[in-house]
Motif scaffolding. Structure first.
Motif, PDB file in Angstrom:
ATOM      1  N   ALA A  34     -17.680  41.084  18.993  1.00 28.76           N
ATOM      2  CA  ALA A  34     -17.451  39.649  18.762  1.00 28.76           C
ATOM      3  C   ALA A  34     -18.601  39.022  17.983  1.00 28.76           C
ATOM      4  O   ALA A  34     -18.395  38.048  17.249  1.00 28.76           O
ATOM      5  CB  ALA A  34     -17.258  38.940  20.085  1.00 28.76           C
ATOM      6  N   LEU A  35     -19.787  39.566  18.117  1.00 26.85           N
ATOM      7  CA  LEU A  35     -20.951  39.050  17.398  1.00 26.85           C
ATOM      8  C   LEU A  35     -20.733  39.100  15.888  1.00 26.85           C
ATOM      9  O   LEU A  35     -21.175  38.211  15.167  1.00 26.85           O
ATOM     10  CB  LEU A  35     -22.190  39.866  17.789  1.00 26.85           C
ATOM     11  N   PHE A  36     -20.029  40.130  15.416  1.00 27.84           N
ATOM     12  CA  PHE A  36     -19.764  40.273  13.988  1.00 27.84           C
ATOM     13  C   PHE A  36     -18.713  39.267  13.490  1.00 27.84           C
ATOM     14  O   PHE A  36     -18.523  39.118  12.293  1.00 27.84           O
ATOM     15  CB  PHE A  36     -19.312  41.700  13.666  1.00 27.84           C
ATOM     16  N   TYR A  37     -18.051  38.616  14.403  1.00 28.66           N
ATOM     17  CA  TYR A  37     -17.090  37.565  14.047  1.00 28.66           C
ATOM     18  C   TYR A  37     -17.688  36.171  14.264  1.00 28.66           C
ATOM     19  O   TYR A  37     -17.479  35.272  13.460  1.00 28.66           O
ATOM     20  CB  TYR A  37     -15.809  37.691  14.878  1.00 28.66           C
ATOM     21  N   VAL A  38     -18.416  36.008  15.354  1.00 30.19           N
ATOM     22  CA  VAL A  38     -18.925  34.691  15.726  1.00 30.19           C
ATOM     23  C   VAL A  38     -19.979  34.198  14.734  1.00 30.19           C
ATOM     24  O   VAL A  38     -19.914  33.044  14.290  1.00 30.19           O
ATOM     25  CB  VAL A  38     -19.506  34.724  17.166  1.00 30.19           C
ATOM     26  N   PHE A  54     -21.898  26.877  -1.913  1.00 29.50           N
ATOM     27  CA  PHE A  54     -21.334  27.012  -0.573  1.00 29.50           C
ATOM     28  C   PHE A  54     -20.113  27.922  -0.585  1.00 29.50           C
ATOM     29  O   PHE A  54     -19.913  28.723   0.329  1.00 29.50           O
ATOM     30  CB  PHE A  54     -20.948  25.645  -0.002  1.00 29.50           C
ATOM     31  N   GLY A  55     -19.281  27.799  -1.616  1.00 26.43           N
ATOM     32  CA  GLY A  55     -18.073  28.621  -1.723  1.00 26.43           C
ATOM     33  C   GLY A  55     -18.382  30.108  -1.806  1.00 26.43           C
ATOM     34  O   GLY A  55     -17.669  30.925  -1.208  1.00 26.43           O
ATOM     35  N   VAL A  56     -19.432  30.458  -2.536  1.00 26.79           N
ATOM     36  CA  VAL A  56     -19.815  31.878  -2.645  1.00 26.79           C
ATOM     37  C   VAL A  56     -20.199  32.420  -1.273  1.00 26.79           C
ATOM     38  O   VAL A  56     -19.773  33.521  -0.881  1.00 26.79           O
ATOM     39  CB  VAL A  56     -20.974  32.048  -3.657  1.00 26.79           C
ATOM     40  N   PHE A  57     -20.979  31.661  -0.522  1.00 30.22           N
ATOM     41  CA  PHE A  57     -21.381  32.137   0.799  1.00 30.22           C
ATOM     42  C   PHE A  57     -20.219  32.166   1.783  1.00 30.22           C
ATOM     43  O   PHE A  57     -20.141  33.058   2.631  1.00 30.22           O
ATOM     44  CB  PHE A  57     -22.544  31.299   1.346  1.00 30.22           C
ATOM     45  N   ILE A  58     -19.318  31.210   1.683  1.00 30.29           N
ATOM     46  CA  ILE A  58     -18.133  31.232   2.549  1.00 30.29           C
ATOM     47  C   ILE A  58     -17.277  32.446   2.221  1.00 30.29           C
ATOM     48  O   ILE A  58     -16.802  33.143   3.126  1.00 30.29           O
ATOM     49  CB  ILE A  58     -17.339  29.915   2.405  1.00 30.29           C
ATOM     50  N   ALA A  59     -17.093  32.732   0.935  1.00 33.81           N
ATOM     51  CA  ALA A  59     -16.317  33.912   0.530  1.00 33.81           C
ATOM     52  C   ALA A  59     -16.985  35.196   1.035  1.00 33.81           C
ATOM     53  O   ALA A  59     -16.305  36.126   1.492  1.00 33.81           O
ATOM     54  CB  ALA A  59     -16.165  33.954  -0.988  1.00 33.81           C
ATOM     55  N   PHE A  60     -18.311  35.248   0.956  1.00 33.28           N
ATOM     56  CA  PHE A  60     -19.035  36.411   1.472  1.00 33.28           C
ATOM     57  C   PHE A  60     -18.795  36.573   2.968  1.00 33.28           C
ATOM     58  O   PHE A  60     -18.542  37.686   3.451  1.00 33.28           O
ATOM     59  CB  PHE A  60     -20.535  36.294   1.183  1.00 33.28           C
ATOM     60  N   CYS A  61     -18.861  35.477   3.721  1.00 39.85           N
ATOM     61  CA  CYS A  61     -18.653  35.538   5.171  1.00 39.85           C
ATOM     62  C   CYS A  61     -17.229  35.974   5.502  1.00 39.85           C
ATOM     63  O   CYS A  61     -17.023  36.796   6.407  1.00 39.85           O
ATOM     64  CB  CYS A  61     -18.953  34.185   5.814  1.00 39.85           C
ATOM     65  N   VAL A  62     -16.257  35.435   4.779  1.00 42.50           N
ATOM     66  CA  VAL A  62     -14.865  35.845   5.010  1.00 42.50           C
ATOM     67  C   VAL A  62     -14.699  37.328   4.695  1.00 42.50           C
ATOM     68  O   VAL A  62     -14.072  38.077   5.450  1.00 42.50           O
ATOM     69  CB  VAL A  62     -13.885  34.973   4.180  1.00 42.50           C
ATOM     70  N   GLY A  63     -15.271  37.770   3.577  1.00 42.62           N
ATOM     71  CA  GLY A  63     -15.212  39.190   3.217  1.00 42.62           C
ATOM     72  C   GLY A  63     -15.869  40.060   4.279  1.00 42.62           C
ATOM     73  O   GLY A  63     -15.366  41.133   4.617  1.00 42.62           O
ATOM     74  N   PHE A  64     -16.998  39.595   4.802  1.00 42.94           N
ATOM     75  CA  PHE A  64     -17.688  40.338   5.851  1.00 42.94           C
ATOM     76  C   PHE A  64     -16.816  40.467   7.094  1.00 42.94           C
ATOM     77  O   PHE A  64     -16.729  41.535   7.700  1.00 42.94           O
ATOM     78  CB  PHE A  64     -19.012  39.639   6.207  1.00 42.94           C
ATOM     79  N   ILE A  65     -16.139  39.384   7.460  1.00 45.05           N
ATOM     80  CA  ILE A  65     -15.254  39.412   8.627  1.00 45.05           C
ATOM     81  C   ILE A  65     -14.115  40.403   8.403  1.00 45.05           C
ATOM     82  O   ILE A  65     -13.787  41.203   9.291  1.00 45.05           O
ATOM     83  CB  ILE A  65     -14.707  38.003   8.939  1.00 45.05           C
ATOM     84  N   VAL A  66     -13.518  40.384   7.214  1.00 47.04           N
ATOM     85  CA  VAL A  66     -12.402  41.284   6.911  1.00 47.04           C
ATOM     86  C   VAL A  66     -12.861  42.743   6.948  1.00 47.04           C
ATOM     87  O   VAL A  66     -12.203  43.597   7.562  1.00 47.04           O
ATOM     88  CB  VAL A  66     -11.773  40.929   5.543  1.00 47.04           C
ATOM     89  N   VAL A  67     -13.983  43.024   6.301  1.00 47.66           N
ATOM     90  CA  VAL A  67     -14.494  44.406   6.272  1.00 47.66           C
ATOM     91  C   VAL A  67     -14.863  44.863   7.676  1.00 47.66           C
ATOM     92  O   VAL A  67     -14.567  45.995   8.068  1.00 47.66           O
ATOM     93  CB  VAL A  67     -15.696  44.515   5.301  1.00 47.66           C
ATOM     94  N   THR A  68     -15.499  43.997   8.430  1.00 52.38           N
ATOM     95  CA  THR A  68     -15.879  44.347   9.795  1.00 52.38           C
ATOM     96  C   THR A  68     -14.646  44.604  10.655  1.00 52.38           C
ATOM     97  O   THR A  68     -14.607  45.566  11.439  1.00 52.38           O
ATOM     98  CB  THR A  68     -16.728  43.216  10.412  1.00 52.38           C
ATOM     99  N   HIS A  69     -13.638  43.771  10.501  1.00 47.86           N
ATOM    100  CA  HIS A  69     -12.400  43.952  11.262  1.00 47.86           C
ATOM    101  C   HIS A  69     -11.754  45.295  10.925  1.00 47.86           C
ATOM    102  O   HIS A  69     -11.311  46.020  11.811  1.00 47.86           O
ATOM    103  CB  HIS A  69     -11.433  42.801  10.994  1.00 47.86           C
TER     104      HIS A  69
END
Length: 155
Positions: A3-7, A128-143
């Motif tokens: 959950a830490l990788f999502y939160v 901000f959009g670049v970092f949000i996209a990075f975070c979303v990508g990180f969540i998808v890859v982690t999932h």
């Protein structure tokens, strides 16, 4: 632990969205003040600097701030602070401020420059959009990684 990788990315996204809303609000307030047609002569009451950074390997950033006071057309005295003003304005100087009748405390001493405002706001939102996209990508890859790891772990 998974959950830490999502939160953490979701919290980062929330902070970035909050910052984006703040940038948009400030840009809209400046644009409304410029568009209102209301101006006044204001006196700079105080200038001061704020610093940030400087711990470890980070550089120190210094920002100049001004405190202005003016009287509206209705006779109301208004005092406001503005961050990041020009270094050429000193205590006691008289400047033109732009304000709206309904919220004179949101005045600005910044001269109208809509193109500059648009560029500055757009750059901040893109950042901000670049970092949000990075975070979303990180969540998808982690999932995906956790999903495939679960397939290998099952008997």
């Amino acid at each position: 632990m998974d959950a830490l990788f999502y939160v953490i990315p979701v919290l980062i996204i929330a902070v970035l969205l909050f910052a984006a809303v703040g940038v948009i609000r400030r840009a809209r307030a400046a644009n409304r003040a410029w568009s209102s047609g209301l101006t006044a002569e204001a006196r700079c009451l105080r200038t001061y600097t704020t610093t940030s950074g400087g711990s470890g390997d980070t550089s120190v950033t210094t920002r100049l701030n001004h405190v202005y006071e003016f009287t509206t057309r209705e006779g109301r005295t208004v005092r406001f602070e503005e961050r990041g003003g020009p270094g050429t304005v000193l205590e006691g100087d008289i400047v033109t401020v732009y304000y709206t009748a309904d919220h004179p405390e949101r005045a600005t001493a910044e001269a109208p420059a809509r193109g500059k405002l648009l560029a500055r706001t757009g750059a901040a939102l893109a950042f901000f959009g670049v970092f949000i996209a990075f975070c979303v990508g990180f969540i998808v890859v982690t999932h995906e990684a956790f999903s495939t790891a679960g397939d290998f772990m099952s008997p």
